[in-house]
Design an enzyme around this catalytic site. Sequence first.
Site, PDB file in Angstrom:
ATOM      1  CB  ILE A  70      -0.913  -0.005   1.248  1.00 50.52           C
ATOM      2  CG1 ILE A  70      -2.059   0.993   1.125  1.00 50.52           C
ATOM      3  CG2 ILE A  70      -0.146   0.271   2.514  1.00 50.52           C
ATOM      4  CD1 ILE A  70      -3.286   0.374   0.603  1.00 50.52           C
ATOM      5  N   GLY A 121       0.425  -5.324   0.588  1.00 52.98           N
ATOM      6  CA  GLY A 121      -0.602  -5.377  -0.448  1.00 52.98           C
ATOM      7  C   GLY A 121      -0.176  -6.207  -1.660  1.00 52.98           C
ATOM      8  CG  ASP A 124      -3.471  -8.017   0.709  1.00 61.10           C
ATOM      9  OD1 ASP A 124      -3.823  -8.917   1.478  1.00 61.10           O
ATOM     10  OD2 ASP A 124      -3.104  -6.895   1.110  1.00 61.10           O
ATOM     11  CD  GLU A 144      -0.444  -6.514   5.216  1.00 64.18           C
ATOM     12  OE1 GLU A 144       0.493  -7.317   5.420  1.00 64.18           O
ATOM     13  OE2 GLU A 144      -0.997  -6.394   4.108  1.00 64.18           O
ATOM     14  CG  ASP A 152      -7.412  -4.416   5.818  1.00 67.04           C
ATOM     15  OD1 ASP A 152      -6.562  -4.370   4.913  1.00 67.04           O
ATOM     16  OD2 ASP A 152      -7.801  -3.397   6.428  1.00 67.04           O
TER      17      ASP A 152
HETATM   18  C1  LIG Z   1      -6.706  -0.153   4.553  1.00 63.17           C
HETATM   19  C2  LIG Z   1      -5.372  -0.815   4.507  1.00 63.17           C
HETATM   20  C3  LIG Z   1      -5.232  -1.598   3.301  1.00 63.17           C
HETATM   21  C4  LIG Z   1      -4.125  -2.202   2.913  1.00 63.17           C
HETATM   22  C5  LIG Z   1      -2.942  -2.302   3.700  1.00 63.17           C
HETATM   23  C6  LIG Z   1      -1.819  -2.859   3.196  1.00 63.17           C
HETATM   24  C7  LIG Z   1      -0.659  -2.923   4.072  1.00 63.17           C
HETATM   25  C8  LIG Z   1       0.669  -2.967   3.371  1.00 63.17           C
HETATM   26  O1  LIG Z   1       0.809  -2.973   2.166  1.00 63.17           O
HETATM   27  S1  LIG Z   1       1.947  -3.028   4.463  1.00 63.17           S
HETATM   28  C9  LIG Z   1       3.358  -2.758   3.447  1.00 63.17           C
HETATM   29  C10 LIG Z   1       3.696  -1.298   3.256  1.00 63.17           C
HETATM   30  N1  LIG Z   1       4.926  -1.205   2.508  1.00 63.17           N
HETATM   31  C11 LIG Z   1       6.122  -1.106   3.060  1.00 63.17           C
HETATM   32  O2  LIG Z   1       6.279  -1.030   4.259  1.00 63.17           O
HETATM   33  C12 LIG Z   1       7.297  -1.095   2.108  1.00 63.17           C
HETATM   34  C13 LIG Z   1       8.068   0.205   2.154  1.00 63.17           C
HETATM   35  N2  LIG Z   1       9.103   0.230   1.158  1.00 63.17           N
HETATM   36  C14 LIG Z   1      10.256  -0.458   1.257  1.00 63.17           C
HETATM   37  O3  LIG Z   1      10.488  -1.228   2.162  1.00 63.17           O
HETATM   38  C15 LIG Z   1      11.265  -0.217   0.185  1.00 63.17           C
HETATM   39  O4  LIG Z   1      10.932   0.966  -0.491  1.00 63.17           O
HETATM   40  C16 LIG Z   1      11.395  -1.353  -0.856  1.00 63.17           C
HETATM   41  C17 LIG Z   1      10.042  -1.739  -1.425  1.00 63.17           C
HETATM   42  C18 LIG Z   1      12.063  -2.575  -0.221  1.00 63.17           C
HETATM   43  C19 LIG Z   1      12.255  -0.884  -2.055  1.00 63.17           C
HETATM   44  O5  LIG Z   1      13.512  -0.419  -1.606  1.00 63.17           O
HETATM   45  P1  LIG Z   1      14.433   0.432  -2.609  1.00 63.17           P
HETATM   46  O6  LIG Z   1      14.490  -0.207  -3.935  1.00 63.17           O
HETATM   47  O7  LIG Z   1      15.697   0.699  -1.881  1.00 63.17           O
HETATM   48  O8  LIG Z   1      13.614   1.781  -2.845  1.00 63.17           O
HETATM   49  P2  LIG Z   1      13.437   3.028  -1.834  1.00 63.17           P
HETATM   50  O9  LIG Z   1      14.570   3.949  -2.030  1.00 63.17           O
HETATM   51  O10 LIG Z   1      13.140   2.563  -0.475  1.00 63.17           O
HETATM   52  O11 LIG Z   1      12.089   3.677  -2.421  1.00 63.17           O
HETATM   53  C20 LIG Z   1      12.102   4.434  -3.638  1.00 63.17           C
HETATM   54  C21 LIG Z   1      10.965   5.433  -3.546  1.00 63.17           C
HETATM   55  O12 LIG Z   1       9.747   4.715  -3.469  1.00 63.17           O
HETATM   56  C22 LIG Z   1       9.025   5.145  -2.306  1.00 63.17           C
HETATM   57  N3  LIG Z   1       8.265   4.027  -1.762  1.00 63.17           N
HETATM   58  C23 LIG Z   1       8.648   2.751  -1.606  1.00 63.17           C
HETATM   59  N4  LIG Z   1       7.669   2.028  -1.066  1.00 63.17           N
HETATM   60  C24 LIG Z   1       6.632   2.857  -0.869  1.00 63.17           C
HETATM   61  C25 LIG Z   1       5.312   2.692  -0.322  1.00 63.17           C
HETATM   62  N5  LIG Z   1       4.861   1.499   0.087  1.00 63.17           N
HETATM   63  N6  LIG Z   1       4.518   3.758  -0.255  1.00 63.17           N
HETATM   64  C26 LIG Z   1       4.931   4.971  -0.704  1.00 63.17           C
HETATM   65  N7  LIG Z   1       6.165   5.191  -1.247  1.00 63.17           N
HETATM   66  C27 LIG Z   1       6.985   4.143  -1.312  1.00 63.17           C
HETATM   67  C28 LIG Z   1      10.104   5.583  -1.333  1.00 63.17           C
HETATM   68  O13 LIG Z   1       9.569   6.426  -0.357  1.00 63.17           O
HETATM   69  C29 LIG Z   1      11.056   6.272  -2.282  1.00 63.17           C
HETATM   70  O14 LIG Z   1      10.536   7.550  -2.581  1.00 63.17           O
HETATM   71  P3  LIG Z   1      11.507   8.818  -2.794  1.00 63.17           P
HETATM   72  O15 LIG Z   1      10.552   9.947  -3.034  1.00 63.17           O
HETATM   73  O16 LIG Z   1      12.341   8.461  -3.997  1.00 63.17           O
HETATM   74  O17 LIG Z   1      12.303   8.939  -1.543  1.00 63.17           O
END
Ligand SMILES: CC/C=C\C=C\CC(=O)SCCNC(=O)CCNC(=O)[C@H](O)C(C)(C)COP(=O)(O)OP(=O)(O)OC[C@H]1O[C@@H](n2cnc3c(N)ncnc32)[C@H](O)[C@@H]1OP(=O)(O)O
Length: 271
Positions: A70, A121, A124, A144, A152
Amino acid sequence: MEEKYKTLEIVEKTPKSGVFYLNLNRPAQRNALTNDFFSEFPKALHALDHNPDVNVIVLSGAGIHFCSGIDLSLLKSTGGGNSGSGESLRRQILAMQDSITALERCRKPVIASIHGACIGGGIDIITACDIRVCSEDAFFCVKEVDLALAADLGTLQRLPSIVGFGNAMELALTARRFSGLEAKELGLVSRVFRSKHDLDEGVRDIAQAIATKSPLAVVGTKTVLLRSRDLTVDQGLDFVATLNSGRLLSADLTEAVMAHMQKRKPVFSKL
Ligand SMILES: CC/C=C\C=C\CC(=O)SCCNC(=O)CCNC(=O)[C@H](O)C(C)(C)COP(=O)(O)OP(=O)(O)OC[C@H]1O[C@@H](n2cnc3c(N)ncnc32)[C@H](O)[C@@H]1OP(=O)(O)O
């Protein structure tokens, strides 16, 4: 099919192959899932499902990861202290669930082709796909609980029948990251390929193999397997008997038998 999406891209790499690629397409954000994604995804799947040229759909992620889950800004805006009512949040969650369940509503098979991260997600999504394959660089996480959430959007409902109840419980309660090779051991993916290049070729071969079959038989098989998952064996047998009694007289059956006897490739009707 002409429709343009903000978060998705539809590509037919080889014309007339019957294989269409649906790409999560926010590579700079690692294909994080936004509100736009949740409204566009069922529309794209519906369009592919109703296009007679489409036999198989490959779902993949643009850039270096499959999906980072997400979009965290969306979670922040729906999180604690939010002014929205519990009821409106419930409706939002149900709509997001429905968007992912569109993968199962789609009659055509969907193959998840996973490389890099598949988190939250992303799980999911892949657990609602029909076939899952990955490259060795893939890693997975039912993330999550780390965000103080119970997943969810379908993982907790679909993962147990894929990897077993105990494995699903462990992965969801610990949120530990696991590799593509472990995903294969667990049965989360059916094949693991050495590299992204090998994954792309392997997925193309699997998709093309399915695309040569009778579309009616393929759609029937997906329907029966999914329905039987949630029924007793007796109920599932009854369901397939009813379905096939309406379909066994299809021209595809005659064509399959004739092609076999005449030692040629069958030509099946489009759906
Ligand atoms: C109502 C609720 C419904 C659904 C709920 C779902 C729950 C979930 O999905 S829980 C999972 C949430 N996701 C995360 O915690 C993952 C977060 N991201 C990471 O861990 C890493 O980014 C990575 C996926 C492992 C990739 O790493 P890497 O290749 O080193 O890239 P980064 O430099 O970290 O990221 C580049 C750029 O993308 C942005 N970004 C990455 N993931 C997300 C995200 N999930 N949401 C928003 N943005 C994301 C990150 O911030 C970077 O942005 P910049 O602007 O370039 O800094």
